[in-house]
Design an enzyme around this catalytic site. Structure first.
Site, PDB file in Angstrom:
ATOM      1  N   TYR A 117       0.778  -1.072   0.242  1.00  0.00           N
ATOM      2  CA  TYR A 117       0.388  -0.066   0.187  1.00  0.00           C
ATOM      3  C   TYR A 117       0.738   1.339   0.193  1.00  0.00           C
ATOM      4  O   TYR A 117       1.971   1.097   1.087  1.00  0.00           O
ATOM      5  CB  TYR A 117      -0.597  -0.485   0.904  1.00  0.00           C
ATOM      6  CG  TYR A 117      -2.154   0.891   1.305  1.00  0.00           C
ATOM      7  CD1 TYR A 117      -2.916   1.406   0.574  1.00  0.00           C
ATOM      8  CD2 TYR A 117      -1.569   1.872   2.693  1.00  0.00           C
ATOM      9  CE1 TYR A 117      -4.226   2.109   0.336  1.00  0.00           C
ATOM     10  CE2 TYR A 117      -2.660   2.917   3.257  1.00  0.00           C
ATOM     11  CZ  TYR A 117      -4.009   2.926   1.982  1.00  0.00           C
ATOM     12  OH  TYR A 117      -4.542   4.516   2.057  1.00  0.00           O
ATOM     13  N   LYS A 214     -12.564  -0.543   5.360  1.00  0.00           N
ATOM     14  CA  LYS A 214     -12.778  -1.358   4.658  1.00  0.00           C
ATOM     15  C   LYS A 214     -13.593  -2.209   5.066  1.00  0.00           C
ATOM     16  O   LYS A 214     -15.058  -1.829   5.357  1.00  0.00           O
ATOM     17  CB  LYS A 214     -11.647  -2.181   4.121  1.00  0.00           C
ATOM     18  CG  LYS A 214     -10.240  -1.249   3.620  1.00  0.00           C
ATOM     19  CD  LYS A 214     -11.122  -0.171   2.429  1.00  0.00           C
ATOM     20  CE  LYS A 214      -9.953   1.309   2.300  1.00  0.00           C
ATOM     21  NZ  LYS A 214      -7.880   0.708   2.365  1.00  0.00           N
TER      22      LYS A 214
HETATM   23  C1  LIG Z   1      -6.804   2.082   3.331  1.00  0.00           C
HETATM   24  C2  LIG Z   1      -5.923   0.808   2.716  1.00  0.00           C
HETATM   25  C3  LIG Z   1      -5.124   1.340   3.764  1.00  0.00           C
HETATM   26  C4  LIG Z   1      -4.793   1.960   5.694  1.00  0.00           C
HETATM   27  O1  LIG Z   1      -6.332   1.960   5.609  1.00  0.00           O
HETATM   28  P1  LIG Z   1      -6.875   3.579   6.387  1.00  0.00           P
HETATM   29  O2  LIG Z   1      -8.372   3.610   6.773  1.00  0.00           O
HETATM   30  O3  LIG Z   1      -7.845   4.199   4.560  1.00  0.00           O
HETATM   31  O4  LIG Z   1      -5.410   4.858   7.129  1.00  0.00           O
HETATM   32  C5  LIG Z   1      -4.316   0.315   4.337  1.00  0.00           C
HETATM   33  N1  LIG Z   1      -3.527  -1.105   3.755  1.00  0.00           N
HETATM   34  C6  LIG Z   1      -4.484  -1.294   2.880  1.00  0.00           C
HETATM   35  C7  LIG Z   1      -3.959  -2.311   1.529  1.00  0.00           C
HETATM   36  C8  LIG Z   1      -5.587  -0.304   2.304  1.00  0.00           C
HETATM   37  O5  LIG Z   1      -6.401  -0.770   0.914  1.00  0.00           O
END
Ligand SMILES: *Cc1c(COP(=O)(O)O)cnc(C)c1O
Length: 397
Positions: A117, A214
């Site tokens: 990421y 997510k």
């Molecule tokens: C979105 C995401 C993050 C970060 O999460 P946030 O809550 O947006 O800070 C980390 N790793 C992956 C694979 C992501 O898709």
């Protein structure tokens, strides 16, 4: 009134049941199913003696509340018996950076997958480098070959399975075997599959991270992150969380608990719809490749089949070579697929990406424009019609 979470079951509950029942204390809630949303900071002690002894289940809200306790117990039940503790963070990125600060110190070296990421990469190249920690990126398909990259001061390996844009499937058990032989910890950003579809702590991972923003939140309405650690890693994780003052707001913690209760049904649908859309896209003449680990054609399919019990709704496609204006015409023509970052909510999303400029250990040259799709909970026939409209605009432009 029974509390199914603590009825003393004779065999471990299945994941779907654990998600519904864990972390519930109905007696303490006077019969209510859900925990209270505790808005608080101060915890009062009834007597001086209690105060001096720090007696009581809770001390101060930053260290935990009945709301955070319910969340942590539920996620621990999902992670399985290897999980020694769950830490919570105000975002997924904060969960990752807190974890790296917990396991690395000045003079250490960390191995990070090249499909990581991107904000994680920025942290490694930025603050972490400034604190004297060196990062080496590795091709995520390296497997046991990662052994050659270890240095005497390598303390951790960070993997993402699969990468959330390009969907390479690292062989986590092979990487973990090497890392442990070298005395290093393995950290997995497990956001794509969640512990429901990938019990990473059972596959050699020491610390499993969720961007709970997510799928755990599941409704695109919170920022939240979690750190699940085994017994070896947990003491450093919780100590770092406490020293840094990491915590999250009670409303977000509550929404994350609510998300966990329905995670299994939502993910099952994301799996079904995602795979159906992936197969439909693979048959389109405008698409030269579909990057979805659950497709038999995917190079990481055997690893996915071995290590995962499902797939989420996020995958990518490579379009046949076309000018940017054709891709933009597609993006402007679709109506159900929103253009936006993040994913894991109820809604479908589409976003172009190109990681060629910042990869250092592997080459990204897919042979055409790349689009990442999140398949939400809409009806798939509507989604196909929407993308068909997009392809018409793509071909006309
Ligand atoms: C979105 C995401 C993050 C970060 O999460 P946030 O809550 O947006 O800070 C980390 N790793 C992956 C694979 C992501 O898709």
């Amino acid at each position: 009134m029974n509390s199914p979470g603590d009825e003393g079951a004779t065999r471990p509950l299945k994941a779907e049941t654990a998600l519904v029942t864990a972390g519930r204390d109905t007696k303490a809630q006077k019969g209510f199913v859900n925990p209270p949303v505790v808005h608080g900071s101060t915890v009062l002690y009834p007597t001086a003696e209690d105060l001096h002894a720090h007696r009581g289940e809770f001390r101060y809200a930053r260290y935990g509340t009945p709301t955070t306790k319910a969340f942590e117990q539920t996620l621990m039940a999902l992670e399985g018996p290897a999980c020694a503790g769950v830490g919570i963070a105000p975002s997924g990125l904060a969960a990752i950076t807190t974890t790296l600060l917990a396991v690395l110190k000045a003079g250490d070296h960390v191995l990070v997958c090249d499909n990581v990421y991107r904000p994680t990469r920025n942290f490694c190249n930025g603050l972490l480098a400034g604190y004297g920690v060196e990062t080496t990126y590795f091709d995520s398909m390296i497997g046991a070959g990662i052994d050659a990259l270890f240095k005497p001061n390598t303390k951790a390996v960070l993997v993402e399975a699969p990468g959330s844009q390009t969907f390479e499937m690292p062989d986590i058990p092979a990487i973990a075997a090497v890392a442990h032989a070298r005395g290093a910890l393995v950290i997995d950003d497990n956001t794509w599959a969640t512990p429901l579809f990938h019990r990473s702590l059972d596959l050699g991972v020491d610390i499993s991270i969720q961007a709970a923003t997510k799928y755990i939140g599941g409704h695109s309405d919170i920022m939240f992150g979690t750190i699940s650690a085994n017994a070896r890693a947990w003491p450093d994780v919780i100590e770092t969380i406490r020293q840094l003052g990491i915590c999250a707001g009670p409303d977000d913690v509550f929404l994350a608990i609510r998300g966990l209760r329905t995670l299994a049904v939502r993910l099952a649908q994301h799996h079904r719809s995602g795979l159906e859309m992936a197969r439909w896209l693979a048959a389109r003449p405008e698409v030269i490749e579909v990057l979805h680990p659950a497709l038999e054609s995917h190079p990481g399919h055997a690893i996915w089949k071995r290590d995962f019990t499902g797939a989420s709704g996020l995958f990518s496609i490579i379009l046949k070579p076309a000018p940017e204006k054709s891709v933009d015409a597609l993006l402007d023509a679709v109506k159900l697929f929103g253009m936006g970052y993040s994913w894991g909510g109820f809604e479908s999303l589409i976003i172009p990406f190109d990681c060629a400029s910042y990869r250092t250990a592997s080459k990204w040259a897919p042979g055409g424009p790349a689009l990442r799709l999140h398949i939400g909970l809409e009806n798939v026939e509507d989604l196909k019609a929407d993308l068909a409209r997009g392809f018409e605009a793509f071909n006309a432009a």
